[in-house]
Design a protein around this motif. Structure first.
Motif, short mmCIF file in Angstrom:
data_model
loop_
_atom_site.label_atom_id
_atom_site.label_comp_id
_atom_site.label_asym_id
_atom_site.label_seq_id
_atom_site.Cartn_x
_atom_site.Cartn_y
_atom_site.Cartn_z
N ILE A 1 77.13 84.45 4.53
CA ILE A 1 76.39 84.30 3.28
C ILE A 1 76.16 82.81 3.03
N GLU B 1 64.38 84.00 -6.33
CA GLU B 1 65.55 83.61 -5.51
C GLU B 1 66.88 84.04 -6.12
N TYR B 2 66.92 84.09 -7.47
CA TYR B 2 68.18 84.48 -8.12
C TYR B 2 67.96 85.64 -9.07
N GLU C 1 77.25 91.55 -1.35
CA GLU C 1 76.92 90.40 -0.49
C GLU C 1 76.56 90.84 0.93
N HIS D 1 63.67 76.62 -8.34
CA HIS D 1 63.90 78.05 -8.08
C HIS D 1 63.25 78.95 -9.12
N VAL E 1 73.28 88.02 0.24
CA VAL E 1 73.07 87.03 -0.82
C VAL E 1 74.43 86.56 -1.32
N TYR E 2 74.41 85.45 -2.06
CA TYR E 2 75.64 84.88 -2.60
C TYR E 2 75.79 85.36 -4.04
N ARG F 1 63.41 94.32 2.92
CA ARG F 1 64.35 93.26 2.51
C ARG F 1 63.84 91.88 2.92
N SER G 1 62.79 86.88 -1.26
CA SER G 1 63.32 85.51 -1.09
C SER G 1 64.72 85.38 -1.68
N LEU G 2 65.28 86.51 -2.11
CA LEU G 2 66.54 86.53 -2.85
C LEU G 2 67.66 85.82 -2.09
N LYS G 3 68.35 84.86 -2.77
CA LYS G 3 69.49 84.22 -2.12
C LYS G 3 70.77 84.28 -2.94
N GLY G 4 70.66 84.64 -4.22
CA GLY G 4 71.90 84.70 -5.01
C GLY G 4 71.77 85.61 -6.20
#
Ligand code: ADP
Ligand code: ZN
Length: 447
Positions: free
Chosen positions: A6, A188-189, A235, A139, A240-241, A211, A215-218
């Motif tokens: 992650i 992204e979030y 996760e 973001h 993602v984080y 998926r 652009s999802l990262k957290g």
């Protein structure tokens, strides 16, 4: 507990405001000054505190160190109800610019007010944990908490705007539209409850969306009890984080505490809140590392400050150093609210313990319901849990093996035998806000 693979936030020591790094002696001096000013203010403006201080023979001059907080009275949810709707307001009505209310999870809502300065402070408190978790001005963040009386939506919204990131105020509900927003606005979030995150993840996997097109990262999740195992599932599922944050409307709303990138517990924003952890029976402090009821004093809030508010949330505190450089106390996960604690055949169990036990068995999906009953003289608990679609087979032998595994896991976490029912994928209720996974028929019978 960190998942491998992650992407962690880039800047591990990110701080939004320099006060976050105050060392304990300076922090405690600041807290003491603010507490003294608070006692002065509330003694003049809020009859509940004026009377309580008079009864205890206390005035602002008696607050000389942070330990003097123990001389002050507690405030409980029933004190708020007795002074409903606005008896705790500490400023003239014309200075209030907004009202919010608790979501009413445990009865009639309580209303809280905010001045312009309160909203400004609140935005910064949310910005602190968002920034620590990686959110930056370039973001885009989607808020899928309900916008309304509930503090989650507006609170996080302001924090994102304060950082200068773009906010997508999706609010809760309409999962199909939520997914389109995530994709088309390259979000992204994501910000919501853990249970709604699960619901959205299902939507992502249901095939309408790839998926890789996201652009999802957290994710910043909070507002209800959840477990470390649940975090791991989310996760690993989406890569993602995921960060945890905590708050309650009576104390401010979200932003009371939140994780830094090291995830060693949620840092309490101690320059604005004094936190205590007490034994709910004796009301004496418990040692760091031991679970107790969290109690907060909101030092800086103008419209609706409370002294020693008993949250009924059960967690532990630690003041061991964190590598991020903050010296603030950190809260462990909330095991649950004392109101949610089930007493089963004399044993205390939190629903979060059952969640932990279920998710330790790989074949389970993170969707479950708990039903408690007392058909004759003994309490009985039935846990219904969905299996991962790939694990739901026609083989009775296989299903019975999984059921035994789950029962053993529940027994090892809670010490109790519970009836386990495996149900097909996608059959249990999904939640858009805070989840309600427990039905206690014993209470229904009495009430
Ligand atoms: P209520 O649910 O009492 O109507 P709020 O909307 O203010 O009112 O919710 C605050 C409560 O939500 C907290 O007291 C706590 O029980 C729960 N909560 C908030 N954040 C978390 C979290 N990260 N983990 C566990 N529980 C949380
Ligand atoms: Zn930290």
């Amino acid at each position: 507990m960190n998942s491998t693979n992650i992407a962690k936030p880039l800047v591990e020591n990110a701080v939004w405001q320099p006060e976050e790094l105050l060392e304990r002696p300076a922090l405690e001096i600041l807290q003491t000054q603010r507490l003294r000013a608070l006692v002065e203010r509330l003694g003049k403006r809020v009859p509940f505190y004026r009377d309580a201080f008079a009864r205890l023979g206390i005035s602002a001059d008696d607050i000389r160190s942070i330990d003097d907080i123990r001389r002050l009275p507690f405030t409980t949810k029933s004190d708020l109800r007795e002074n409903y709707p606005l008896g705790f307001m500490a400023v003239p009505r014309e200075d209030v610019v907004r009202f919010h209310g608790s979501s009413g999870t445990t009865g009639r809502p309580t209303f809280v007010g905010y001045t312009r300065a309160d909203l400004d402070l609140w935005a910064n408190l949310c910005a602190r944990f968002l920034y620590a978790g990686g959110l930056r001005k370039w973001h885009t963040a989607q808020v899928s908490f309900g916008y309304g009386l509930f503090t989650g939506g507006f609170g996080l919204h302001q924090g994102i705007e304060r950082i200068g990131a773009s906010v997508v105020p999706a609010s809760s509900g309409n999962t199909a539209r939520q997914l389109i927003l995530l994709q088309d606005l390259a979000v992204e979030y994501l910000i919501c409850t853990p249970s709604y995150a699960l619901h959205l993840i299902e939507g992502i996997h249901s095939g309408t969306l790839d998926r890789n097109s996201l652009s999802l990262k957290g994710m910043f999740l909070g507002s209800e009890p959840w477990t470390e195992d649940m975090r791991q599932r989310i996760e690993n599922d989406l890569g993602v984080y995921v960060e945890n944050n905590y708050g309650l409307s009576e104390v401010m709303g979200p932003g009371v505490s939140g994780e830094c990138a090291y995830r060693t517990g949620m840092h309490v924003q101690e320059d604005h809140f004094i936190v205590e952890c007490i034994d709910p029976e004796t009301l004496e402090p418990v040692a760091d590392g031991e679970e107790g009821e969290l109690v907060f004093t909101s030092l800086s809030r103008e419209a609706f400050p409370l002294i020693r508010y008993r949250t009924r949330d059960i967690a532990s505190l630690t003041r061991k150093p964190c590598p991020c450089g903050r010296h603030t106390a950190r809260m462990g996960r909330i095991a649950g609210r004392s109101d949610d604690m089930l007493i089963i055949r004399g044993v205390n169990v939190f629903p979060s313990q059952i969640e932990e036990a279920l998710l330790r068995v790989k074949a389970t999906a993170p969707h479950y319901m708990i039903e408690v009953d007392r058909p004759r003289t003994l309490d009985e608990v039935t846990v219904r849990v969905e299996l991962q679609p790939a694990m739901f087979s026609d083989s009775m032998a296989e299903l019975s093996r999984i059921r035994d595994q789950i029962s053993a896991s529940i027994h090892s976490v809670t010490g109790l035998n519970m009836k386990v029912e495996l149900v097909p994928p996608n059959t249990l209720t999904r939640f858009e806000g805070k989840s309600k996974r427990v039905t206690d028929h014993r209470i229904l019978q009495q009430g």
